[in-house]
Design a protein around this motif. Structure first.
Motif, PDB file in Angstrom:
ATOM      1  N   ALA A  12      41.907  25.741  52.999  1.00  0.00           N
ATOM      2  CA  ALA A  12      41.386  27.192  53.616  1.00  0.00           C
ATOM      3  C   ALA A  12      41.512  28.738  52.363  1.00  0.00           C
ATOM      4  CB  ALA A  12      42.051  27.956  55.323  1.00  0.00           C
ATOM      5  N   LEU A  13      40.940  29.504  52.687  1.00  0.00           N
ATOM      6  CA  LEU A  13      41.207  30.830  51.491  1.00  0.00           C
ATOM      7  C   LEU A  13      42.364  31.897  53.097  1.00  0.00           C
ATOM      8  CD1 LEU A  13      38.339  31.754  50.583  1.00  0.00           C
ATOM      9  CD2 LEU A  13      40.185  29.933  49.559  1.00  0.00           C
ATOM     10  N   ALA A  47      32.342  26.562  55.853  1.00  0.00           N
ATOM     11  CA  ALA A  47      31.240  27.383  56.305  1.00  0.00           C
ATOM     12  C   ALA A  47      31.988  29.092  56.753  1.00  0.00           C
ATOM     13  CB  ALA A  47      30.562  26.490  57.142  1.00  0.00           C
ATOM     14  N   ASP A  48      32.704  28.653  57.031  1.00  0.00           N
ATOM     15  CA  ASP A  48      33.924  29.912  57.649  1.00  0.00           C
ATOM     16  C   ASP A  48      34.634  31.511  56.508  1.00  0.00           C
ATOM     17  OD1 ASP A  48      33.862  29.263  60.321  1.00  0.00           O
ATOM     18  OD2 ASP A  48      35.742  28.514  60.030  1.00  0.00           O
ATOM     19  N   TYR A  49      33.791  30.257  55.442  1.00  0.00           N
ATOM     20  CA  TYR A  49      34.661  31.100  53.827  1.00  0.00           C
ATOM     21  C   TYR A  49      33.855  31.794  53.230  1.00  0.00           C
ATOM     22  CZ  TYR A  49      39.572  30.462  56.224  1.00  0.00           C
ATOM     23  OH  TYR A  49      40.181  30.778  56.922  1.00  0.00           O
ATOM     24  N   ALA A  74      34.976  37.649  46.783  1.00  0.00           N
ATOM     25  CA  ALA A  74      35.194  37.205  45.930  1.00  0.00           C
ATOM     26  C   ALA A  74      36.485  37.450  45.098  1.00  0.00           C
ATOM     27  CB  ALA A  74      34.560  37.878  45.034  1.00  0.00           C
ATOM     28  N   LYS A  75      37.315  38.450  45.639  1.00  0.00           N
ATOM     29  CA  LYS A  75      38.417  38.261  44.552  1.00  0.00           C
ATOM     30  C   LYS A  75      39.746  38.015  45.595  1.00  0.00           C
ATOM     31  CE  LYS A  75      42.024  42.618  44.182  1.00  0.00           C
ATOM     32  NZ  LYS A  75      41.979  43.617  44.343  1.00  0.00           N
ATOM     33  N   ARG A  76      39.451  37.533  46.406  1.00  0.00           N
ATOM     34  CA  ARG A  76      40.306  36.677  47.262  1.00  0.00           C
ATOM     35  C   ARG A  76      39.940  35.333  46.949  1.00  0.00           C
ATOM     36  NH1 ARG A  76      41.921  37.389  53.364  1.00  0.00           N
ATOM     37  NH2 ARG A  76      43.154  35.111  53.867  1.00  0.00           N
ATOM     38  N   ARG A  77      38.874  34.387  46.717  1.00  0.00           N
ATOM     39  CA  ARG A  77      38.694  33.759  46.272  1.00  0.00           C
ATOM     40  C   ARG A  77      39.156  32.933  45.291  1.00  0.00           C
ATOM     41  NH1 ARG A  77      34.588  29.807  48.029  1.00  0.00           N
ATOM     42  NH2 ARG A  77      34.011  30.832  49.614  1.00  0.00           N
ATOM     43  N   ASP A  78      39.078  33.424  44.309  1.00  0.00           N
ATOM     44  CA  ASP A  78      39.848  33.992  42.451  1.00  0.00           C
ATOM     45  C   ASP A  78      41.189  33.534  42.567  1.00  0.00           C
ATOM     46  OD1 ASP A  78      36.772  33.793  41.493  1.00  0.00           O
ATOM     47  OD2 ASP A  78      37.045  35.760  41.282  1.00  0.00           O
ATOM     48  N   ALA A  79      41.526  34.544  43.916  1.00  0.00           N
ATOM     49  CA  ALA A  79      43.630  34.637  44.075  1.00  0.00           C
ATOM     50  C   ALA A  79      44.286  33.046  44.451  1.00  0.00           C
ATOM     51  CB  ALA A  79      43.851  35.585  44.547  1.00  0.00           C
ATOM     52  N   PHE A  80      42.704  32.716  45.614  1.00  0.00           N
ATOM     53  CA  PHE A  80      43.689  31.452  46.034  1.00  0.00           C
ATOM     54  C   PHE A  80      43.703  29.914  45.147  1.00  0.00           C
ATOM     55  CE2 PHE A  80      43.941  33.867  49.790  1.00  0.00           C
ATOM     56  CZ  PHE A  80      44.900  32.517  50.222  1.00  0.00           C
TER      57      PHE A  80
END
Length: 359
Positions: A12-13, A47-49, A74-80
């Motif tokens: 989960a992000l 699906a949620d993220y 996308a920025k948050r996805r890269d950080a996680f």
């Protein structure tokens, strides 16, 4: 040495979900077990993220919002992804609902938890979080949360079936003890969220700080009722700026500085350096407690009531509930709070030791 697989919301992000995953793995490993997070790909979490999300019941609005949010997501996805790769020890193979049954012979036991793994709604009531793929002798939980004090009637029969084979039950809230008793006739123990098992000094080792002046931090997990109004009043009273961790496409209020998609390490740093924290999030509450921050918590939100934060603060003797935009700055005896956490940590670790330590 036992090999332990943790089944949780590590993909989960969500800051709390990822940090509790890290904390439980770190704790179980410290007890002498070989510990991995099972890299389970939950369809609902995936699906949620998604960066671009279109909802059939609101096509135009969801399309417009996704256009605005896609870069931030996308920025948050890269950080996680960075934290995911650098801090979590995962199974070599990823699993889906179709093939998760293949892994049961690779581990001595599995732990479901922590977080809202037993929620009737959170991840579509996914059976993997009830360890339905494993043998009964392999099933344990740690600080599993139902997230609600009562369960919908239509779920009761399935809950009884799924929980029947667990060897031991550990839940995160006292309300979970009651539910386990009603569903199985057996006793569950309430234990600390994994983030609270790690000391402030340990969390400081991964914290990254970007703000070099005193501030009030806002962090919300659900739409707030009057939390922002309270924070603005507190800002005026204390003459401190407000910083808000927020990925929303538009500012929710003037006079607030927004921190968009911080890294997981920066998230921890935001709490470490704050003078005050105003939140309605469970893990926002937990990290405020870990760092002994002057915190104010709104339990009621537009989605319901946060029984998880409420239960934690009640157990620690902290009375700081925001109601109708107001909250008294009652004294917090941090020595007593830290002693309670220390005692609860011993109990929580003893529970884990009872099945993860040894051969």
């Amino acid at each position: 040495m036992k090999k332990v697989g943790i089944v949780t919301f590590h993909r989960a992000l969500n800051y709390g979900a990822v940090l509790q995953s890290y904390a439980l793995q770190k704790t179980v490993s410290s007890l002498g077990a070989e510990c991995e997070i099972v890299d389970y790909i939950c369809p609902k979490i995936t699906a949620d993220y998604k960066p671009f999300r279109i909802y059939k019941n609101d096509l135009l609005k969801s399309f417009a919002k996704s256009c605005v949010m896609v870069r931030r997501r996308a920025k948050r996805r890269d950080a996680f992804k960075s934290f995911f790769n650098n801090y979590l020890v995962k199974s070599k193979k990823s699993y889906t609902p179709q093939n998760i049954g293949e892994l049961k012979n690779d581990y001595d036991l599995f732990i479901s938890g922590s977080d809202q793994v037993w929620s009737p709604r959170c991840v579509g009531f996914d059976p993997a979080y009830f360890l339905t793929f494993a043998d009964d002798r392999q099933k344990y939980s740690y600080a599993a949360s139902f997230a609600v004090p009562t369960l919908p009637d239509e779920f009761i029969v399935e809950y009884k079936k799924r929980l029947n084979g667990f060897q031991k039950f550990s839940v995160r809230e006292p309300s979970g003890e009651k539910l386990v008793k009603e569903l199985t006739g057996r006793t569950a123990e309430t234990h600390l969220d994994p983030t609270l098992l790690i000391s402030a000094d340990e969390w400081k080792k991964i914290a990254v700080s970007k703000i070099d002046k005193p501030y009030i931090l806002i962090f919300t997990a659900n739409p707030a009722v009057s939390l922002v109004d309270f924070a603005l009043k507190l800002s005026k009273e204390k003459n401190l700026p407000i910083y808000c961790i927020n990925d929303a496409p538009h500012p929710v209020s003037h006079g607030i500085n927004y921190i968009v998609a911080p890294t997981v390490e920066e998230f921890v740093g935001c709490f470490k350096n704050a003078e005050y924290v105003v939140t309605n999030s469970f893990h926002g509450t937990a990290f405020s407690v870990i760092f002994n921050k002057n915190l104010f918590v709104e339990f009621k939100n537009k989605s319901g009531r946060n029984i998880r934060s409420e239960g934690l603060l009640k157990s620690l003797g902290i009375d700081r509930e925001i109601v109708d935009g107001n909250c008294r700055e009652t004294e917090i005896n941090w020595y007593d709070v830290n002693e309670k956490i220390k005692n609860q940590t011993i109990i929580s670790l003893d529970y884990l030791k009872s099945f993860v330590s040894g051969d």
